[in-house]
Design a protein around this motif. Structure first.
Motif, PDB file in Angstrom:
ATOM      1  N   GLU A  68     -18.935  -9.977  -5.673  1.00 17.06           N
ATOM      2  CA  GLU A  68     -19.913  -9.643  -6.259  1.00 17.06           C
ATOM      3  C   GLU A  68     -19.567  -8.548  -7.407  1.00 17.06           C
ATOM      4  O   GLU A  68     -19.617  -7.884  -8.662  1.00 17.06           O
ATOM      5  CB  GLU A  68     -21.207  -8.932  -5.944  1.00 17.06           C
ATOM      6  CG  GLU A  68     -21.609 -10.043  -5.118  1.00 17.06           C
ATOM      7  CD  GLU A  68     -22.747  -8.803  -4.320  1.00 17.06           C
ATOM      8  OE1 GLU A  68     -22.754  -7.676  -4.213  1.00 17.06           O
ATOM      9  OE2 GLU A  68     -23.363  -9.541  -3.791  1.00 17.06           O
ATOM     10  N   LYS A  69     -17.974  -7.850  -7.083  1.00 25.65           N
ATOM     11  CA  LYS A  69     -17.144  -7.095  -7.769  1.00 25.65           C
ATOM     12  C   LYS A  69     -16.511  -7.041  -9.047  1.00 25.65           C
ATOM     13  O   LYS A  69     -16.580  -7.097  -9.288  1.00 25.65           O
ATOM     14  CB  LYS A  69     -16.382  -5.516  -7.048  1.00 25.65           C
ATOM     15  CG  LYS A  69     -16.661  -4.809  -6.390  1.00 25.65           C
ATOM     16  CD  LYS A  69     -16.466  -3.903  -5.307  1.00 25.65           C
ATOM     17  CE  LYS A  69     -14.922  -4.278  -4.630  1.00 25.65           C
ATOM     18  NZ  LYS A  69     -14.220  -3.360  -4.386  1.00 25.65           N
ATOM     19  N   LEU A  70     -16.142  -8.817  -9.024  1.00 24.04           N
ATOM     20  CA  LEU A  70     -15.280  -9.390  -9.982  1.00 24.04           C
ATOM     21  C   LEU A  70     -15.772  -9.300 -11.052  1.00 24.04           C
ATOM     22  O   LEU A  70     -14.965  -8.747 -11.769  1.00 24.04           O
ATOM     23  CB  LEU A  70     -14.973 -10.327  -9.320  1.00 24.04           C
ATOM     24  CG  LEU A  70     -14.258 -11.885 -10.057  1.00 24.04           C
ATOM     25  CD1 LEU A  70     -12.957 -11.129 -10.015  1.00 24.04           C
ATOM     26  CD2 LEU A  70     -13.959 -12.857  -9.587  1.00 24.04           C
ATOM     27  N   ASP A  71     -16.836  -9.624 -11.721  1.00 24.71           N
ATOM     28  CA  ASP A  71     -17.917  -9.543 -12.423  1.00 24.71           C
ATOM     29  C   ASP A  71     -17.578  -7.971 -13.492  1.00 24.71           C
ATOM     30  O   ASP A  71     -17.088  -7.850 -14.333  1.00 24.71           O
ATOM     31  CB  ASP A  71     -18.949 -10.297 -12.817  1.00 24.71           C
ATOM     32  CG  ASP A  71     -19.262 -11.571 -12.650  1.00 24.71           C
ATOM     33  OD1 ASP A  71     -18.507 -12.454 -13.408  1.00 24.71           O
ATOM     34  OD2 ASP A  71     -19.920 -11.583 -12.298  1.00 24.71           O
ATOM     35  N   GLU A  72     -17.865  -7.507 -12.314  1.00 23.49           N
ATOM     36  CA  GLU A  72     -17.288  -5.995 -13.291  1.00 23.49           C
ATOM     37  C   GLU A  72     -15.903  -5.407 -13.838  1.00 23.49           C
ATOM     38  O   GLU A  72     -15.906  -4.862 -14.606  1.00 23.49           O
ATOM     39  CB  GLU A  72     -17.839  -4.972 -12.288  1.00 23.49           C
ATOM     40  CG  GLU A  72     -17.853  -3.509 -12.370  1.00 23.49           C
ATOM     41  CD  GLU A  72     -18.525  -2.719 -11.406  1.00 23.49           C
ATOM     42  OE1 GLU A  72     -18.101  -1.320 -12.037  1.00 23.49           O
ATOM     43  OE2 GLU A  72     -19.222  -3.090 -10.757  1.00 23.49           O
ATOM     44  N   LEU A  73     -15.071  -6.169 -12.529  1.00 22.30           N
ATOM     45  CA  LEU A  73     -13.606  -5.469 -12.522  1.00 22.30           C
ATOM     46  C   LEU A  73     -13.248  -5.912 -14.016  1.00 22.30           C
ATOM     47  O   LEU A  73     -12.848  -5.759 -14.880  1.00 22.30           O
ATOM     48  CB  LEU A  73     -13.345  -6.304 -11.505  1.00 22.30           C
ATOM     49  CG  LEU A  73     -11.895  -6.184 -11.518  1.00 22.30           C
ATOM     50  CD1 LEU A  73     -11.561  -5.695 -10.095  1.00 22.30           C
ATOM     51  CD2 LEU A  73     -10.648  -7.061 -12.240  1.00 22.30           C
ATOM     52  N   LEU A  74     -13.502  -7.854 -14.831  1.00 19.58           N
ATOM     53  CA  LEU A  74     -13.108  -8.382 -15.234  1.00 19.58           C
ATOM     54  C   LEU A  74     -13.711  -7.722 -16.634  1.00 19.58           C
ATOM     55  O   LEU A  74     -12.975  -8.253 -17.320  1.00 19.58           O
ATOM     56  CB  LEU A  74     -13.278  -9.561 -14.963  1.00 19.58           C
ATOM     57  CG  LEU A  74     -12.471 -10.478 -14.407  1.00 19.58           C
ATOM     58  CD1 LEU A  74     -13.436 -11.783 -14.205  1.00 19.58           C
ATOM     59  CD2 LEU A  74     -11.392 -10.096 -14.058  1.00 19.58           C
ATOM     60  N   SER A  75     -14.979  -6.967 -17.109  1.00 17.19           N
ATOM     61  CA  SER A  75     -15.197  -6.503 -18.128  1.00 17.19           C
ATOM     62  C   SER A  75     -14.470  -5.174 -18.371  1.00 17.19           C
ATOM     63  O   SER A  75     -15.444  -4.478 -19.508  1.00 17.19           O
ATOM     64  CB  SER A  75     -16.933  -6.766 -17.767  1.00 17.19           C
ATOM     65  OG  SER A  75     -17.015  -5.365 -16.896  1.00 17.19           O
ATOM     66  N   GLN A  76     -14.207  -4.704 -17.804  1.00 21.60           N
ATOM     67  CA  GLN A  76     -12.893  -3.408 -18.090  1.00 21.60           C
ATOM     68  C   GLN A  76     -12.486  -3.412 -18.886  1.00 21.60           C
ATOM     69  O   GLN A  76     -11.400  -4.264 -19.155  1.00 21.60           O
ATOM     70  CB  GLN A  76     -12.584  -2.830 -16.422  1.00 21.60           C
ATOM     71  CG  GLN A  76     -13.783  -2.677 -15.708  1.00 21.60           C
ATOM     72  CD  GLN A  76     -12.944  -1.728 -14.046  1.00 21.60           C
ATOM     73  OE1 GLN A  76     -11.962  -2.099 -13.454  1.00 21.60           O
ATOM     74  NE2 GLN A  76     -14.306  -1.614 -13.157  1.00 21.60           N
ATOM     75  N   PRO A  77     -12.254  -2.202 -19.616  1.00 21.55           N
ATOM     76  CA  PRO A  77     -10.811  -2.515 -20.626  1.00 21.55           C
ATOM     77  C   PRO A  77      -9.409  -2.549 -19.775  1.00 21.55           C
ATOM     78  O   PRO A  77      -9.643  -1.787 -19.082  1.00 21.55           O
ATOM     79  CB  PRO A  77     -11.092  -1.119 -20.977  1.00 21.55           C
ATOM     80  CG  PRO A  77     -11.864  -0.194 -20.932  1.00 21.55           C
ATOM     81  CD  PRO A  77     -12.416  -1.013 -19.751  1.00 21.55           C
ATOM     82  N   GLY A  78      -8.983  -2.815 -20.518  1.00 17.75           N
ATOM     83  CA  GLY A  78      -7.606  -2.714 -20.440  1.00 17.75           C
ATOM     84  C   GLY A  78      -6.210  -2.816 -19.193  1.00 17.75           C
ATOM     85  O   GLY A  78      -7.063  -3.096 -18.188  1.00 17.75           O
ATOM     86  N   ALA A  79      -5.906  -1.265 -18.925  1.00 19.81           N
ATOM     87  CA  ALA A  79      -5.576  -1.269 -17.676  1.00 19.81           C
ATOM     88  C   ALA A  79      -6.265  -0.476 -17.209  1.00 19.81           C
ATOM     89  O   ALA A  79      -6.043  -1.092 -15.921  1.00 19.81           O
ATOM     90  CB  ALA A  79      -4.241   0.457 -18.382  1.00 19.81           C
ATOM     91  N   GLU A  80      -7.173   0.098 -16.979  1.00 21.81           N
ATOM     92  CA  GLU A  80      -8.820  -0.086 -15.867  1.00 21.81           C
ATOM     93  C   GLU A  80      -8.529  -1.157 -15.139  1.00 21.81           C
ATOM     94  O   GLU A  80      -8.798  -1.367 -13.869  1.00 21.81           O
ATOM     95  CB  GLU A  80      -9.453   0.732 -16.447  1.00 21.81           C
ATOM     96  CG  GLU A  80     -10.713   1.240 -15.187  1.00 21.81           C
ATOM     97  CD  GLU A  80     -11.651   1.764 -15.957  1.00 21.81           C
ATOM     98  OE1 GLU A  80     -13.098   2.003 -15.548  1.00 21.81           O
ATOM     99  OE2 GLU A  80     -11.963   2.236 -17.071  1.00 21.81           O
TER     100      GLU A  80
END
Length: 119
Positions: A68-80
């Motif tokens: 479930e954390k994957l979508d949130e993770l992939l929407s984050q900017p660059g280095a983060e």
């Protein structure tokens, strides 16, 4: 008469090998010059790897939350996003290594090639 495994089952069984999973992800992340990463394909590849490796590293409930954390993770900017993706993969027993290729200055290439032209 023997039947072949459905592709998804075959893929998941191969991805249970961490070396195969790493290579599989590498093929989705390594891009040629001018090529852009397709976020849908990357998400699919990461979810396949999570499906294959979750049993070895987490409970079913942890695995569900992890995915479930994957979508949130992939929407984050660059280095983060890169940092958090490294942590996400680490929970599955994989390590993310990032390398950056130096940018070539085209003006220097043009100068070098024009100086080689003889008149």
């Amino acid at each position: 008469m023997s039947r072949s495994l459905p592709y998804h089952d075959f893929l998941i069984s191969n991805l249970k090998d961490p070396n195969y999973a790493a290579l599989y992800l590498e093929t989705h992340m390594e891009l040629e010059e001018g090529e852009e990463l397709d976020p849908r394909l990357l998400r699919l590849a990461l979810s396949h790897v999570a499906e294959a490796l979750r049993e070895q590293h987490m409970t079913p409930e942890q695995a569900k939350h992890h995915l479930e954390k994957l979508d949130e993770l992939l929407s984050q900017p660059g280095a983060e996003a890169i940092y958090n993706l490294g942590n996400w993969l680490n929970a599955l027993g994989l390590k993310l290594t990032v390398s950056v290729a130096p940018k070539v200055d085209n003006s220097l290439i043009n100068v070098a090639s024009s100086s080689e032209i003889s008149v």
